[in-house]
Scaffold this motif. Structure first.
Motif, PDB file in Angstrom:
ATOM      1  N   MET A   1      35.793 -43.366 -26.841  1.00  0.00           N
ATOM      2  CA  MET A   1      35.941 -41.834 -27.345  1.00  0.00           C
ATOM      3  C   MET A   1      35.172 -41.963 -28.757  1.00  0.00           C
ATOM      4  O   MET A   1      35.708 -42.769 -29.668  1.00  0.00           O
ATOM      5  CB  MET A   1      37.343 -41.237 -27.280  1.00  0.00           C
ATOM      6  N   LYS A   2      34.473 -41.051 -29.177  1.00  0.00           N
ATOM      7  CA  LYS A   2      33.805 -41.145 -30.400  1.00  0.00           C
ATOM      8  C   LYS A   2      34.055 -39.727 -31.156  1.00  0.00           C
ATOM      9  O   LYS A   2      34.015 -38.651 -30.500  1.00  0.00           O
ATOM     10  CB  LYS A   2      32.151 -41.430 -30.244  1.00  0.00           C
ATOM     11  N   THR A  41      33.254 -42.575 -35.595  1.00  0.00           N
ATOM     12  CA  THR A  41      34.065 -43.837 -35.248  1.00  0.00           C
ATOM     13  C   THR A  41      34.460 -43.674 -33.859  1.00  0.00           C
ATOM     14  O   THR A  41      34.626 -42.705 -33.104  1.00  0.00           O
ATOM     15  CB  THR A  41      35.713 -43.880 -36.021  1.00  0.00           C
ATOM     16  N   SER A  42      34.345 -44.842 -32.968  1.00  0.00           N
ATOM     17  CA  SER A  42      34.641 -44.933 -31.678  1.00  0.00           C
ATOM     18  C   SER A  42      35.862 -45.804 -31.577  1.00  0.00           C
ATOM     19  O   SER A  42      35.642 -47.088 -31.923  1.00  0.00           O
ATOM     20  CB  SER A  42      33.395 -45.182 -30.662  1.00  0.00           C
ATOM     21  N   VAL A  43      36.592 -45.419 -30.344  1.00  0.00           N
ATOM     22  CA  VAL A  43      37.601 -46.656 -29.984  1.00  0.00           C
ATOM     23  C   VAL A  43      37.603 -46.836 -28.622  1.00  0.00           C
ATOM     24  O   VAL A  43      37.224 -46.143 -27.731  1.00  0.00           O
ATOM     25  CB  VAL A  43      39.085 -46.123 -30.512  1.00  0.00           C
ATOM     26  N   GLU A  44      38.081 -48.000 -28.121  1.00  0.00           N
ATOM     27  CA  GLU A  44      38.075 -48.325 -26.695  1.00  0.00           C
ATOM     28  C   GLU A  44      39.058 -49.431 -26.778  1.00  0.00           C
ATOM     29  O   GLU A  44      39.433 -50.356 -27.597  1.00  0.00           O
ATOM     30  CB  GLU A  44      36.566 -48.752 -26.228  1.00  0.00           C
ATOM     31  N   VAL A  82      37.961 -50.655 -32.805  1.00  0.00           N
ATOM     32  CA  VAL A  82      37.604 -49.501 -33.632  1.00  0.00           C
ATOM     33  C   VAL A  82      36.168 -49.819 -34.186  1.00  0.00           C
ATOM     34  O   VAL A  82      36.319 -50.950 -34.870  1.00  0.00           O
ATOM     35  CB  VAL A  82      38.652 -49.221 -34.455  1.00  0.00           C
ATOM     36  N   ILE A  83      35.157 -49.053 -33.860  1.00  0.00           N
ATOM     37  CA  ILE A  83      34.013 -49.356 -34.287  1.00  0.00           C
ATOM     38  C   ILE A  83      33.432 -48.208 -34.919  1.00  0.00           C
ATOM     39  O   ILE A  83      33.677 -47.113 -34.733  1.00  0.00           O
ATOM     40  CB  ILE A  83      32.774 -49.490 -33.353  1.00  0.00           C
TER      41      ILE A  83
END
Ligand code: ADP
Ligand code: DP6
Length: 313
Positions: A1-2, A41-44, A82-83
């Motif tokens: 999710m971004k 920011t995107s997280v997975e 976290v990117i």
């Protein structure tokens, strides 16, 4: 999710904590969200918490600590990668922590399938960085200092969009030596701190009126007075006085005074760093850029305007 959140610049500043654990501020603050500067920011899900900023693995202590606070508040969740990409200099007083922790809070809650109201998101993000509480909202936002975790949140001022512009004069994009958190710890030891607090409470009200009256000159004058008062606290701190100003910061401040004498609407606001943001109108902004370019050819200048609230994709 971004998630993408834009930075905000406080016109009435947050500069002091009443409760460091909950990150409750000593003042209510009011900001303008900017169109030009933002964080995505995107997280997975991952095997362990991991943080990558602008394609580099960096010190993740603050992000890890924040993810653990979110776990306490929202219920436990699995480790996350976290990117993040900052489209704003990091740690240079241009509010990267504001857009960063707002984007991270939005990305994590959406990843968990939660669609929380922005006021609730602002309470969570406040624990990562106080100024982040204001970055969920477009245009003008106010963070009510509150008295506890529940009452310290931000909301939109619901003001019309004004022809206001911020000329961002980037004196230096290197990370500052004194973080905002450390700067505040020192500033509250100034003998002038209580006076600044009571003035700020009045300015918070006056600023709301100036915005709703669409009076950009008044907005600028109040913001400059509030910001210079904040920086005076740093200089007069009893414990380790300091300043974020450099020679170029001072020079820009005196050029702003000259411009005002020439009838140009120009006022300064400065955060935890040497960079100056000049509050003006969209009409006058190009004129200010020309004057500053001529006086200091090496200066990096951008014209920012009112920006949007958080978005997801
Ligand atoms: P600024 O003036 O840029 O807001 P701060 O010192 O207040 O500087 O905050 C910078 C800190 O915020 C960084 O050291 C880092 O811990 C954190 N930060 C910056 N960008 C990000 C990001 N995109 N995601 C998560 N944390 C970030
Ligand atoms: C001068 O929000 O970066 O920009 O809560 O310790 O992370 P922490 O501080 P931070 O401080 C911002 C200070 C400021 C003024 C403001 O944005 O209100």
């Amino acid at each position: 999710m971004k998630a993408t959140a834009h930075t905000n610049i406080a016109l009435i500043k947050y500069w002091g904590k009443k409760n460091t654990e909950l990150n409750l501020p000593t003042t209510s603050s009011l900001s303008l969200t900017l169109d030009k500067f933002y964080t995505t920011t995107s997280v997975e899900p991952a095997n362990h918490d991991r943080f990558i900023l602008n394609d580099q693995v960096v010190d993740a202590t603050r992000v890890h600590r924040f993810l653990d606070i979110l776990r306490q508040q929202l219920g436990d969740f699995t480790p996350l990668q976290v990117i993040s990409e900052n489209h704003v200099p990091t740690s240079a007083g241009l509010a990267s922590s504001a857009s960063a922790f707002a984007a991270l809070t939005g990305a994590v809650t959406h990843e968990l399938g939660m669609d929380l109201p922005k006021e609730e998101l602002s309470r969570l993000a406040r624990r990562g960085s106080g100024s982040a509480s204001r970055s969920f909202f477009g245009n003008f936002a106010m963070w009510h200092k509150g008295i506890d975790d529940a009452s310290s949140f931000a909301e939109s001022l619901n003001a019309p969009e004004l022809p206001i512009a911020l000329v961002v004069a980037e004196v230096c994009d290197a990370p500052k030596k004194i973080t905002s958190t450390e700067g505040m710890k020192r500033a509250i030891t100034s003998p002038n701190y209580d006076r600044w607090l009571s003035k700020s409470a009045n300015q918070f009200i006056d600023m709301q009126h100036a915005i709703l009256d669409q009076d950009i000159d008044k907005i600028g004058a109040l913001a400059e007075d509030n910001a210079l008062g904040m920086h005076a606290l740093n200089l007069t701190a009893t414990r380790s006085p300091f300043t974020y100003f450099t020679d170029k910061t001072q020079l820009i401040l005196s050029l702003i005074q000259d411009m005002r004498h020439q009838g140009i609407l120009a006022y300064a606001t400065i955060d935890a760093g040497p960079n100056v943001k000049i509050i003006t109108t969209t009409q006058e902004a190009p004129k200010i850029v020309t004057i500053l370019n001529h006086a200091i050819p090496s200066l990096k200048l951008e014209i920012a305007q009112s920006g949007p609230g958080i978005s997801y994709d």
